[in-house]
Write a protein that holds these residues in place. Structure first.
Motif, short mmCIF file in Angstrom:
data_model
loop_
_atom_site.label_atom_id
_atom_site.label_comp_id
_atom_site.label_asym_id
_atom_site.label_seq_id
_atom_site.Cartn_x
_atom_site.Cartn_y
_atom_site.Cartn_z
N MET A 216 0.86 -1.21 -0.15
CA MET A 216 -0.08 -0.05 -0.02
C MET A 216 0.82 1.23 -0.05
O MET A 216 1.84 1.24 0.78
CB MET A 216 -1.01 -0.07 1.22
CG MET A 216 -1.70 1.36 1.33
SD MET A 216 -2.73 1.29 2.74
CE MET A 216 -3.94 -0.05 2.43
N LYS A 217 0.53 2.12 -0.94
CA LYS A 217 1.41 3.54 -0.94
C LYS A 217 0.60 4.50 -0.25
O LYS A 217 -0.53 4.86 -0.35
CB LYS A 217 1.51 3.95 -2.51
CG LYS A 217 2.41 5.02 -2.62
CD LYS A 217 2.68 5.47 -4.14
CE LYS A 217 3.68 6.38 -4.37
NZ LYS A 217 3.89 6.92 -5.75
N ILE A 218 1.30 5.30 0.48
CA ILE A 218 0.57 6.22 1.66
C ILE A 218 1.38 7.65 1.11
O ILE A 218 2.92 7.54 1.01
CB ILE A 218 0.79 6.03 2.90
CG1 ILE A 218 -0.01 4.59 3.44
CG2 ILE A 218 0.40 7.08 3.91
CD1 ILE A 218 0.18 4.27 4.73
N ASP A 219 0.50 8.69 0.93
CA ASP A 219 1.07 9.83 0.47
C ASP A 219 2.07 10.36 1.90
O ASP A 219 1.63 10.44 2.96
CB ASP A 219 0.16 10.89 0.28
CG ASP A 219 0.51 12.27 0.10
OD1 ASP A 219 1.75 12.59 0.40
OD2 ASP A 219 -0.04 13.02 -0.74
N PRO A 220 3.44 10.64 1.70
CA PRO A 220 4.26 11.20 2.93
C PRO A 220 3.71 12.41 3.46
O PRO A 220 3.93 12.70 4.98
CB PRO A 220 5.63 11.21 2.25
CG PRO A 220 5.29 11.22 0.68
CD PRO A 220 4.26 10.54 0.82
N GLN B 116 -9.27 10.76 4.90
CA GLN B 116 -8.88 10.01 3.81
C GLN B 116 -7.78 9.14 4.09
O GLN B 116 -7.91 8.05 3.56
CB GLN B 116 -8.33 11.18 3.03
CG GLN B 116 -9.24 12.10 2.25
CD GLN B 116 -8.60 13.23 1.44
OE1 GLN B 116 -7.30 13.19 1.40
NE2 GLN B 116 -9.20 14.13 0.99
N LEU B 117 -7.01 9.33 5.08
CA LEU B 117 -5.85 8.02 5.37
C LEU B 117 -6.53 7.03 6.29
O LEU B 117 -6.03 5.88 5.72
CB LEU B 117 -4.81 8.99 6.42
CG LEU B 117 -3.75 8.11 6.83
CD1 LEU B 117 -3.19 7.81 5.73
CD2 LEU B 117 -2.67 8.89 7.58
N GLU B 118 -7.56 7.27 7.02
CA GLU B 118 -8.43 6.36 7.76
C GLU B 118 -9.12 5.40 6.73
O GLU B 118 -9.04 4.08 6.84
CB GLU B 118 -9.17 6.73 8.84
CG GLU B 118 -8.56 7.45 10.02
CD GLU B 118 -9.38 8.02 10.91
OE1 GLU B 118 -9.14 7.67 12.35
OE2 GLU B 118 -10.40 8.21 10.72
N SER B 119 -9.47 6.02 5.70
CA SER B 119 -10.36 5.24 4.75
C SER B 119 -9.52 4.31 3.93
O SER B 119 -9.89 3.36 3.42
CB SER B 119 -11.22 6.40 3.99
OG SER B 119 -11.71 5.47 2.89
N ARG B 120 -8.32 4.94 3.57
CA ARG B 120 -7.42 4.07 2.76
C ARG B 120 -6.81 3.07 3.50
O ARG B 120 -6.87 1.97 2.94
CB ARG B 120 -6.34 5.27 2.30
CG ARG B 120 -5.14 4.42 1.33
CD ARG B 120 -4.25 5.53 0.67
NE ARG B 120 -3.46 4.84 -0.12
CZ ARG B 120 -3.50 4.10 -1.42
NH1 ARG B 120 -5.02 4.05 -1.80
NH2 ARG B 120 -2.66 3.53 -2.05
N ILE B 121 -6.57 3.05 4.70
CA ILE B 121 -5.62 2.02 5.33
C ILE B 121 -6.90 0.95 6.06
O ILE B 121 -6.70 0.05 6.66
CB ILE B 121 -4.85 2.49 6.54
CG1 ILE B 121 -5.62 3.12 7.52
CG2 ILE B 121 -3.71 3.40 5.87
CD1 ILE B 121 -4.61 3.90 8.76
#
Length: 315
Positions: A1-5, A40-45
């Protein structure tokens, strides 16, 4: 999974400052935009980053782990920015400088050492050559700066030449040479000693020929020729031979107490020592800083040389 730094940096700011509002203020962003980023971050992970309903906000174990990574991203970004700033201001980088051997070894090498006392993260690569070869290297981008003696008509139109020192030569000898004890040095005094000749393809060799012609020395013996400045000085310091050297080189080496200049005017070459550069090349901030340092150091050297000459008897 790629996460925006950038999202990790925002998460770290929220955790470090204890809340969305505080984190937004620290980052110079609005609180709603920070909230959207967290969502957005919680939704992505697919997992919460903060325990719901807790005030102040308390990160979950995953949220804390990602905040640690966010701090690393923030520190890396800060360090990268500092490195870019240091490069832009010439505090780090790489400088390729070339010049005639006598000046490079006799004067410039010591300047490089002084420069790196203040700029230790700038790598300086020194090389040797005469005008034609150095000009070609400036044009093809394999050299940033050339420190060479040139006559005014020799400066190429496509390059910039900044003069730093007028041409001044002297007859050099060892410290303690018998001629230094004479009140007045004459041609018969000089004629009994042999000479050291610079490399035949160097401007200094032609200077030697002109100097000897000027003082009327038609028949002279050469018993050592070529070699580096170090070898010339070694032979000079260990014998009664004479040679012609730039006065700036002899002046800078006087602290070693090996060689001196005879107080005899032999005429000066019609050229200037200067810094040659290619203004069309990609800008190199470290080279710009080194060039400015060299120019300022030679301004000081020129003043010291002028004062020293005024204090001596030159005939």
């Amino acid at each position: 999974m790629k996460i925006d730094p950038r999202h990790l940096e925002i998460l770290a700011a929220i955790v470090d400052h204890g809340g969305l509002t505080e984190g937004a203020e620290a980052l110079g962003k609005s609180q709603p935009s920070i909230s959207r980023t967290v969502s957005q971050l919680e939704s992505r992970i697919g997992a919460p980053l903060f325990h719901p309903g807790r005030r102040p906000l308390k990160p979950t174990d995953l949220g804390m782990s990602l905040a640690v990574l966010g701090r690393a991203v923030r520190e890396a970004t800060r360090t990268a920015g500092q490195e870019v700033d240091r490069f832009r201001t010439g505090h780090t980088g790489f400088v390729r400088v070339g010049g005639t051997p006598v000046f490079m070894d006799g004067v410039i090498a010591a300047l490089i050492a002084r420069f790196q006392q203040h700029m230790p993260d700038v790598l300086v690569e020194q090389s040797y050559g005469y005008a034609d070869a150095l000009i070609e290297r400036l044009r093809n981008g394999t050299l940033d700066l050339a420190i060479v003696p040139l006559q005014q008509g020799q400066v190429p139109d496509d390059l910039r030449f900044q003069p730093i020192l007028s041409g001044q030569n002297v007859i050099a000898c060892r410290t303690g040479h018998p001629l230094l004890r004479k009140k007045s040095v004459t041609l018969p005094d000089i004629s009994q000693y042999a000479w050291i000749a610079p490399p035949t393809d160097s401007p200094l060799y032609r200077d030697l020929q002109r100097a000897l012609a000027r003082i009327g020395a038609k028949d002279f013996r050469i018993n050592f020729s070529g070699g580096s400045l170090a070898s010339v000085v070694s032979v000079l310091a260990g014998s009664d031979n004479l040679t012609v050297l730039p006065y700036s080189v002899v002046f800078e080496m006087k602290a070693q107490n090996q060689i001196s200049a005879l107080p005899l005017e032999i005429g000066h070459p019609d050229r200037m020592l200067g810094v040659l550069s290619n203004e069309a090349a990609i800008r190199n901030p470290a080279a710009d800083r080194f060039k400015a340092f060299v120019v300022s150091q030679f301004e000081n050297l020129s003043k010291r040389i002028s004062q020293h000459r005024q204090d001596q008897l030159w005939r």
